[in-house]
Design a protein around this motif. Sequence first.
Motif, PDB file in Angstrom:
ATOM      1  N   THR A 215       0.861  -1.182   0.000  1.00  0.00           N
ATOM      2  CA  THR A 215       0.000   0.000   0.000  1.00  0.00           C
ATOM      3  C   THR A 215       0.893   1.226   0.000  1.00  0.00           C
ATOM      4  O   THR A 215       2.107   1.129   0.227  1.00  0.00           O
ATOM      5  CB  THR A 215      -0.983   0.006   1.193  1.00  0.00           C
ATOM      6  OG1 THR A 215      -1.951   1.039   0.984  1.00  0.00           O
ATOM      7  CG2 THR A 215      -0.273   0.227   2.515  1.00  0.00           C
TER       8      THR A 215
ATOM      9  N   LEU B 150      -6.562   1.579   8.104  1.00  0.00           N
ATOM     10  CA  LEU B 150      -6.176   1.162   6.753  1.00  0.00           C
ATOM     11  C   LEU B 150      -5.038   0.148   6.807  1.00  0.00           C
ATOM     12  O   LEU B 150      -5.097  -0.903   6.163  1.00  0.00           O
ATOM     13  CB  LEU B 150      -5.758   2.367   5.896  1.00  0.00           C
ATOM     14  CG  LEU B 150      -5.211   1.978   4.519  1.00  0.00           C
ATOM     15  CD1 LEU B 150      -6.345   1.511   3.604  1.00  0.00           C
ATOM     16  CD2 LEU B 150      -4.457   3.117   3.880  1.00  0.00           C
TER      17      LEU B 150
ATOM     18  N   ALA C  40      -5.195  -3.669   5.681  1.00  0.00           N
ATOM     19  CA  ALA C  40      -4.311  -4.078   4.582  1.00  0.00           C
ATOM     20  C   ALA C  40      -3.484  -5.284   5.006  1.00  0.00           C
ATOM     21  O   ALA C  40      -3.347  -6.248   4.245  1.00  0.00           O
ATOM     22  CB  ALA C  40      -3.414  -2.914   4.170  1.00  0.00           C
TER      23      ALA C  40
ATOM     24  N   LEU D 128       3.095  -7.067   5.024  1.00  0.00           N
ATOM     25  CA  LEU D 128       2.654  -5.744   4.573  1.00  0.00           C
ATOM     26  C   LEU D 128       3.856  -4.862   4.281  1.00  0.00           C
ATOM     27  O   LEU D 128       4.712  -4.647   5.144  1.00  0.00           O
ATOM     28  CB  LEU D 128       1.759  -5.066   5.617  1.00  0.00           C
ATOM     29  CG  LEU D 128       1.270  -3.663   5.254  1.00  0.00           C
ATOM     30  CD1 LEU D 128       0.442  -3.671   3.959  1.00  0.00           C
ATOM     31  CD2 LEU D 128       0.476  -3.056   6.394  1.00  0.00           C
TER      32      LEU D 128
ATOM     33  N   VAL E 186       4.874  -1.024   2.809  1.00  0.00           N
ATOM     34  CA  VAL E 186       4.252   0.294   2.710  1.00  0.00           C
ATOM     35  C   VAL E 186       5.185   1.274   2.014  1.00  0.00           C
ATOM     36  O   VAL E 186       6.334   1.456   2.437  1.00  0.00           O
ATOM     37  CB  VAL E 186       3.888   0.838   4.110  1.00  0.00           C
ATOM     38  CG1 VAL E 186       3.227   2.206   3.999  1.00  0.00           C
ATOM     39  CG2 VAL E 186       2.976  -0.138   4.847  1.00  0.00           C
TER      40      VAL E 186
ATOM     41  N   LYS F 209       4.489   3.183  -9.496  1.00  0.00           N
ATOM     42  CA  LYS F 209       3.747   2.178  -8.712  1.00  0.00           C
ATOM     43  C   LYS F 209       3.906   0.770  -9.295  1.00  0.00           C
ATOM     44  O   LYS F 209       4.113  -0.187  -8.553  1.00  0.00           O
ATOM     45  CB  LYS F 209       2.269   2.557  -8.604  1.00  0.00           C
ATOM     46  CG  LYS F 209       2.031   3.568  -7.485  1.00  0.00           C
ATOM     47  CD  LYS F 209       0.624   3.531  -7.003  1.00  0.00           C
ATOM     48  CE  LYS F 209       0.336   4.440  -5.846  1.00  0.00           C
ATOM     49  NZ  LYS F 209       1.132   5.604  -5.625  1.00  0.00           N
TER      50      LYS F 209
ATOM     51  N   LEU G  71      -2.432  -5.152  -4.062  1.00  0.00           N
ATOM     52  CA  LEU G  71      -2.313  -3.714  -3.830  1.00  0.00           C
ATOM     53  C   LEU G  71      -3.568  -3.284  -3.088  1.00  0.00           C
ATOM     54  O   LEU G  71      -4.684  -3.545  -3.540  1.00  0.00           O
ATOM     55  CB  LEU G  71      -2.210  -2.946  -5.149  1.00  0.00           C
ATOM     56  CG  LEU G  71      -2.369  -1.418  -5.069  1.00  0.00           C
ATOM     57  CD1 LEU G  71      -1.258  -0.783  -4.235  1.00  0.00           C
ATOM     58  CD2 LEU G  71      -2.416  -0.807  -6.461  1.00  0.00           C
ATOM     59  N   VAL G  72      -3.392  -2.637  -1.939  1.00  0.00           N
ATOM     60  CA  VAL G  72      -4.524  -2.154  -1.149  1.00  0.00           C
ATOM     61  C   VAL G  72      -4.432  -0.637  -1.068  1.00  0.00           C
ATOM     62  O   VAL G  72      -3.371  -0.089  -0.752  1.00  0.00           O
ATOM     63  CB  VAL G  72      -4.513  -2.752   0.280  1.00  0.00           C
ATOM     64  CG1 VAL G  72      -5.570  -2.093   1.150  1.00  0.00           C
ATOM     65  CG2 VAL G  72      -4.726  -4.256   0.226  1.00  0.00           C
ATOM     66  N   MET G  73      -5.557   0.029  -1.369  1.00  0.00           N
ATOM     67  CA  MET G  73      -5.632   1.486  -1.273  1.00  0.00           C
ATOM     68  C   MET G  73      -6.972   1.859  -0.663  1.00  0.00           C
ATOM     69  O   MET G  73      -7.912   1.072  -0.678  1.00  0.00           O
ATOM     70  CB  MET G  73      -5.494   2.133  -2.658  1.00  0.00           C
ATOM     71  CG  MET G  73      -4.157   1.896  -3.342  1.00  0.00           C
ATOM     72  SD  MET G  73      -2.721   2.617  -2.507  1.00  0.00           S
ATOM     73  CE  MET G  73      -3.005   4.361  -2.716  1.00  0.00           C
TER      74      MET G  73
ATOM     75  N   TYR H  66      -9.753  -1.955  -2.778  1.00  0.00           N
ATOM     76  CA  TYR H  66      -9.987  -0.609  -2.246  1.00  0.00           C
ATOM     77  C   TYR H  66     -10.780  -0.747  -0.951  1.00  0.00           C
ATOM     78  O   TYR H  66     -11.885  -1.268  -0.954  1.00  0.00           O
ATOM     79  CB  TYR H  66     -10.769   0.236  -3.256  1.00  0.00           C
ATOM     80  CG  TYR H  66     -10.065   0.378  -4.584  1.00  0.00           C
ATOM     81  CD1 TYR H  66      -9.030   1.292  -4.747  1.00  0.00           C
ATOM     82  CD2 TYR H  66     -10.430  -0.409  -5.677  1.00  0.00           C
ATOM     83  CE1 TYR H  66      -8.378   1.426  -5.963  1.00  0.00           C
ATOM     84  CE2 TYR H  66      -9.782  -0.284  -6.903  1.00  0.00           C
ATOM     85  CZ  TYR H  66      -8.754   0.637  -7.041  1.00  0.00           C
ATOM     86  OH  TYR H  66      -8.116   0.767  -8.244  1.00  0.00           O
TER      87      TYR H  66
END
Length: 134
Positions: free
Chosen positions: A6, A20, A24, A31, A33, A78, A90-92, A111
Amino acid sequence: MKRVITFGTFDVFHVGHVNLLQRAAACGDQLIVGVSTDALNFSKKNRYPIYNQNDRMRIINGLRYVNFCFEEESLELKREYILRYNADVLVMGDDWAGKFDEFKDICDVIYLPRTPSVSTTQLIEVISSSEGNG
């Protein structure tokens, strides 16, 4: 091992950021970041973050559910970051819904809903306006 990536500025760290990042992390085993550099933030918002990138990186690296963080130097990189860190997901935040669908060819894209009534920009505005009233 499922790797999640993310990105964000994470300035004036608040509960929305915590939510978040925890959600995520729950999407995989690891994870990663990307923390926007000061220069990238200035190019996006025409202002520098309240906290410099080294402090923001230390905050994010200090969270138990974050395995690794790196400096995000460009929005255009990205795809390269996703590939470099072998991210599976991919987490947003959902304020970006649809904007990263182009990466569905190399990873899952999720998302997540934002935390209601929490915004770094709004927090900065409230703090700034109250400084003159103190």
